[in-house]
Design a protein around this motif. Structure first.
Motif, mmCIF file in Angstrom:
data_model
loop_
_atom_site.group_PDB
_atom_site.id
_atom_site.type_symbol
_atom_site.label_atom_id
_atom_site.label_comp_id
_atom_site.label_asym_id
_atom_site.label_seq_id
_atom_site.Cartn_x
_atom_site.Cartn_y
_atom_site.Cartn_z
ATOM 1 N N ILE A 115 0.759 -1.189 -0.001
ATOM 2 C CA ILE A 115 -0.014 0.086 -0.059
ATOM 3 C C ILE A 115 0.946 1.180 -0.008
ATOM 4 O O ILE A 115 2.060 1.313 0.337
ATOM 5 C CB ILE A 115 -1.012 -0.053 1.267
ATOM 6 C CG1 ILE A 115 -2.135 0.786 0.944
ATOM 7 C CG2 ILE A 115 -0.206 0.541 2.504
ATOM 8 C CD1 ILE A 115 -3.016 0.482 1.949
ATOM 9 N N LYS A 116 0.303 2.439 -0.244
ATOM 10 C CA LYS A 116 1.134 3.643 -0.138
ATOM 11 C C LYS A 116 0.153 4.742 -0.031
ATOM 12 O O LYS A 116 -0.961 4.790 -0.223
ATOM 13 C CB LYS A 116 2.063 3.734 -1.425
ATOM 14 C CG LYS A 116 1.187 4.243 -2.727
ATOM 15 C CD LYS A 116 2.346 4.444 -3.805
ATOM 16 C CE LYS A 116 1.743 4.619 -5.052
ATOM 17 N NZ LYS A 116 2.553 4.887 -6.178
ATOM 18 N N ARG A 117 0.736 5.849 0.620
ATOM 19 C CA ARG A 117 0.048 6.982 0.934
ATOM 20 C C ARG A 117 -0.039 7.739 -0.309
ATOM 21 O O ARG A 117 1.074 7.951 -1.237
ATOM 22 C CB ARG A 117 0.892 7.884 2.041
ATOM 23 C CG ARG A 117 0.539 7.560 3.495
ATOM 24 C CD ARG A 117 1.137 8.178 4.497
ATOM 25 N NE ARG A 117 0.541 7.805 5.697
ATOM 26 C CZ ARG A 117 0.968 6.852 6.471
ATOM 27 N NH1 ARG A 117 1.624 5.932 5.952
ATOM 28 N NH2 ARG A 117 0.261 6.892 7.697
ATOM 29 N N ILE A 118 -1.178 8.584 -0.659
ATOM 30 C CA ILE A 118 -1.458 9.380 -1.602
ATOM 31 C C ILE A 118 -2.039 10.805 -1.108
ATOM 32 O O ILE A 118 -2.486 10.700 -0.132
ATOM 33 C CB ILE A 118 -2.243 8.580 -2.772
ATOM 34 C CG1 ILE A 118 -3.525 8.350 -2.236
ATOM 35 C CG2 ILE A 118 -1.373 7.499 -3.311
ATOM 36 C CD1 ILE A 118 -4.564 7.819 -3.341
ATOM 37 N N GLU A 119 -1.706 11.597 -2.184
ATOM 38 C CA GLU A 119 -2.382 12.988 -1.681
ATOM 39 C C GLU A 119 -3.902 12.933 -1.419
ATOM 40 O O GLU A 119 -4.446 13.480 -0.834
ATOM 41 C CB GLU A 119 -2.059 14.105 -2.668
ATOM 42 C CG GLU A 119 -0.444 14.437 -2.894
ATOM 43 C CD GLU A 119 -0.481 15.469 -3.663
ATOM 44 O OE1 GLU A 119 -1.418 16.267 -3.862
ATOM 45 O OE2 GLU A 119 0.773 15.707 -3.942
ATOM 46 N N ARG A 120 -4.707 12.291 -2.429
ATOM 47 C CA ARG A 120 -6.107 12.055 -2.212
ATOM 48 C C ARG A 120 -6.606 10.965 -3.029
ATOM 49 O O ARG A 120 -5.953 10.287 -3.932
ATOM 50 C CB ARG A 120 -6.911 13.511 -3.010
ATOM 51 C CG ARG A 120 -6.571 13.393 -4.633
ATOM 52 C CD ARG A 120 -7.322 14.837 -5.139
ATOM 53 N NE ARG A 120 -6.757 16.015 -4.436
ATOM 54 C CZ ARG A 120 -5.532 16.576 -4.809
ATOM 55 N NH1 ARG A 120 -4.979 16.088 -5.880
ATOM 56 N NH2 ARG A 120 -5.375 17.983 -4.327
ATOM 57 N N ALA A 121 -7.714 10.429 -2.300
ATOM 58 C CA ALA A 121 -8.610 9.146 -2.890
ATOM 59 C C ALA A 121 -9.421 9.477 -3.717
ATOM 60 O O ALA A 121 -9.765 10.600 -4.064
ATOM 61 C CB ALA A 121 -9.069 8.469 -1.743
ATOM 62 N N GLY A 125 -8.876 1.113 -6.277
ATOM 63 C CA GLY A 125 -8.330 0.995 -5.394
ATOM 64 C C GLY A 125 -7.469 1.877 -4.233
ATOM 65 O O GLY A 125 -6.711 1.288 -3.284
ATOM 66 N N THR A 126 -8.282 3.001 -4.032
ATOM 67 C CA THR A 126 -7.857 4.112 -3.187
ATOM 68 C C THR A 126 -8.895 4.131 -2.037
ATOM 69 O O THR A 126 -10.075 3.773 -2.268
ATOM 70 C CB THR A 126 -7.799 5.477 -3.618
ATOM 71 O OG1 THR A 126 -9.010 5.949 -4.160
ATOM 72 C CG2 THR A 126 -6.754 5.491 -4.952
ATOM 73 N N PHE A 127 -8.624 4.712 -0.908
ATOM 74 C CA PHE A 127 -9.513 4.685 0.144
ATOM 75 C C PHE A 127 -8.943 5.894 1.140
ATOM 76 O O PHE A 127 -7.879 6.285 1.072
ATOM 77 C CB PHE A 127 -9.815 3.297 0.929
ATOM 78 C CG PHE A 127 -8.537 2.969 1.517
ATOM 79 C CD1 PHE A 127 -8.397 3.138 2.896
ATOM 80 C CD2 PHE A 127 -7.630 2.074 0.712
ATOM 81 C CE1 PHE A 127 -7.212 2.466 3.475
ATOM 82 C CE2 PHE A 127 -6.325 1.447 1.333
ATOM 83 C CZ PHE A 127 -6.061 1.742 2.804
ATOM 84 N N ARG A 128 -9.702 6.219 2.114
ATOM 85 C CA ARG A 128 -9.451 7.123 3.130
ATOM 86 C C ARG A 128 -9.564 6.555 4.333
ATOM 87 O O ARG A 128 -10.418 5.572 4.649
ATOM 88 C CB ARG A 128 -10.341 8.362 3.040
ATOM 89 C CG ARG A 128 -9.880 9.388 1.810
ATOM 90 C CD ARG A 128 -10.695 10.900 1.898
ATOM 91 N NE ARG A 128 -12.187 10.302 1.593
ATOM 92 C CZ ARG A 128 -12.626 10.406 0.371
ATOM 93 N NH1 ARG A 128 -11.700 10.955 -0.569
ATOM 94 N NH2 ARG A 128 -13.789 10.269 0.049
ATOM 95 N N ASN A 129 -8.496 6.854 5.452
ATOM 96 C CA ASN A 129 -8.743 6.317 6.660
ATOM 97 C C ASN A 129 -8.258 7.445 7.839
ATOM 98 O O ASN A 129 -7.419 8.426 7.451
ATOM 99 C CB ASN A 129 -7.578 5.483 7.001
ATOM 100 C CG ASN A 129 -8.280 4.060 6.991
ATOM 101 O OD1 ASN A 129 -7.403 3.076 7.070
ATOM 102 N ND2 ASN A 129 -9.676 3.768 6.679
ATOM 103 N N VAL A 130 -9.022 7.709 9.112
ATOM 104 C CA VAL A 130 -8.505 8.388 10.172
ATOM 105 C C VAL A 130 -7.332 7.571 10.723
ATOM 106 O O VAL A 130 -7.484 6.760 11.281
ATOM 107 C CB VAL A 130 -9.544 8.812 10.985
ATOM 108 C CG1 VAL A 130 -9.231 9.554 12.346
ATOM 109 C CG2 VAL A 130 -10.809 9.412 10.411
ATOM 110 N N THR A 131 -6.166 8.466 10.970
ATOM 111 C CA THR A 131 -5.075 7.921 11.343
ATOM 112 C C THR A 131 -4.668 9.111 12.543
ATOM 113 O O THR A 131 -5.484 9.977 12.541
ATOM 114 C CB THR A 131 -3.986 7.854 10.450
ATOM 115 O OG1 THR A 131 -3.404 9.278 10.284
ATOM 116 C CG2 THR A 131 -4.172 7.165 9.091
ATOM 117 N N ARG A 132 -3.568 8.742 13.254
ATOM 118 C CA ARG A 132 -2.951 9.908 14.323
ATOM 119 C C ARG A 132 -2.804 10.971 13.533
ATOM 120 O O ARG A 132 -2.430 12.066 14.281
ATOM 121 C CB ARG A 132 -1.974 9.194 15.139
ATOM 122 C CG ARG A 132 -0.750 8.794 14.518
ATOM 123 C CD ARG A 132 0.064 7.860 15.341
ATOM 124 N NE ARG A 132 1.267 7.784 14.817
ATOM 125 C CZ ARG A 132 2.659 8.321 14.597
ATOM 126 N NH1 ARG A 132 2.540 9.729 15.584
ATOM 127 N NH2 ARG A 132 3.547 8.112 14.248
#
Length: 283
Positions: free
Chosen positions: A204-210, A214-221
């Motif tokens: 997986i990798k971080r991206i600027e926007r979903a 295959g992309t999604f958003r999550n709440v992280t710290r």
């Protein structure tokens, strides 16, 4: 270490087709997702027995059932009882399928947002589940997962200590831990020690926007972040520390590949197996 494929990305195939594809691609086992059309708490006994015959025909072990029952930490008592009953039915399926482990989802919220009572409620129901698992000679696995009570090695061990049952252990998932931005390498494996029962592998990798496939958003710290699911070796998860840690601790269990990258499943499971075998020196 033995390599299985998770049937979750193969839900567009029947259970027979998924097993045929897994065996033909070179996998030693298949971890069944407990969702139809593969398996569920409501699946009939004759159908479960048929799945076992099919797996045997293709020479596939079924090391674990990828269950979705649980979420005890955030549910009301009536819902918890229903989830417990679903888990008990999955235990019966596990016996017929000769699967050693059944996954339970511990529930949320994120570890950094959770209160003591979330852990206490989850631990209460997990102890009840463990008592049932003991009757069946099975083990329970909790997956270290983003947006859950156990996002890190420390939060996972906190919950296990509260449960206090030897039959309850953990699934290490480096990609999930990457999302939570916590250590997922050699030291995380050593920290889990004997409580590490199973391993999931994906990228997986971080991206600027979903928004794309295959992309999604999550709440992280860090707030709300966007991610893309990738073929193994094409994301940002460095699995070298994980593999080193597994070797150093003598782990000889299963590794399950569970790629959800937006490519045809029959292509991604071949690709990911080849990459993991190369990393393990098995190619």
């Amino acid at each position: 270490m033995k390599i299985a494929v998770f049937s979750g990305p193969l839900l567009d195939y029947s259970a027979r087709e998924a097993m045929e594809l897994a065996a033909g691609s070179g996998y030693a086992g298949i971890e069944l997702a407990c969702r139809e059309p593969h398996l569920s708490p409501a699946t009939s006994v004759p159908r479960v027995r048929e799945m076992k015959r099919i797996a045997d025909h293709y020479g596939l072990a079924i090391p674990a059932l990828g269950g979705y029952a649980g979420r005890f930490s955030e549910s009301g008592d009536d819902e918890c009882r229903r989830e417990f009953e679903d888990f008990c039915r999955l235990l019966e399926h596990a016996g017929r399928l000769e699967a050693d482990m059944v996954r339970i989802f511990q529930g949320g919220p994120n570890a950094f947002l959770a209160a003591d009572y979330h852990y206490e409620k989850a631990a209460y129901w997990l102890r009840r589940c463990a008592a049932e698992a003991r009757k069946h000679g099975k083990r329970i696995v909790l997956e270290i997962h983003n947006v859950s009570l156990i996002e890190t090695a420390d939060s996972a061990l906190r919950l296990l200590d509260m449960v206090g049952e030897e039959r309850v252990g953990l699934i290490h998932d480096a990609a999930n831990m990457y999302i939570a931005d916590t250590d997922y390498g050699r030291e995380s494996v050593k920290r889990l020690g004997r409580r590490l029962f199973h391993v999931h592998v994906k990228d997986i990798k971080r991206i600027e926007r979903a928004g794309g496939p295959g992309t999604f958003r999550n709440v992280t710290r860090h707030g709300e972040e966007a991610f893309r699911q990738c073929l193994l070796g094409e994301g940002e998860v460095d699995h070298s520390g994980l593999i080193a840690g597994l070797r150093e601790t003598g782990y000889d269990g299963w590794m399950t590949l569970e790629c959800f990258a937006p490519v045809p499943p029959e292509e991604q499971i071949v690709h990911d197996l080849a990459v993991l075998r190369r990393w393990l020196g098995l190619a």
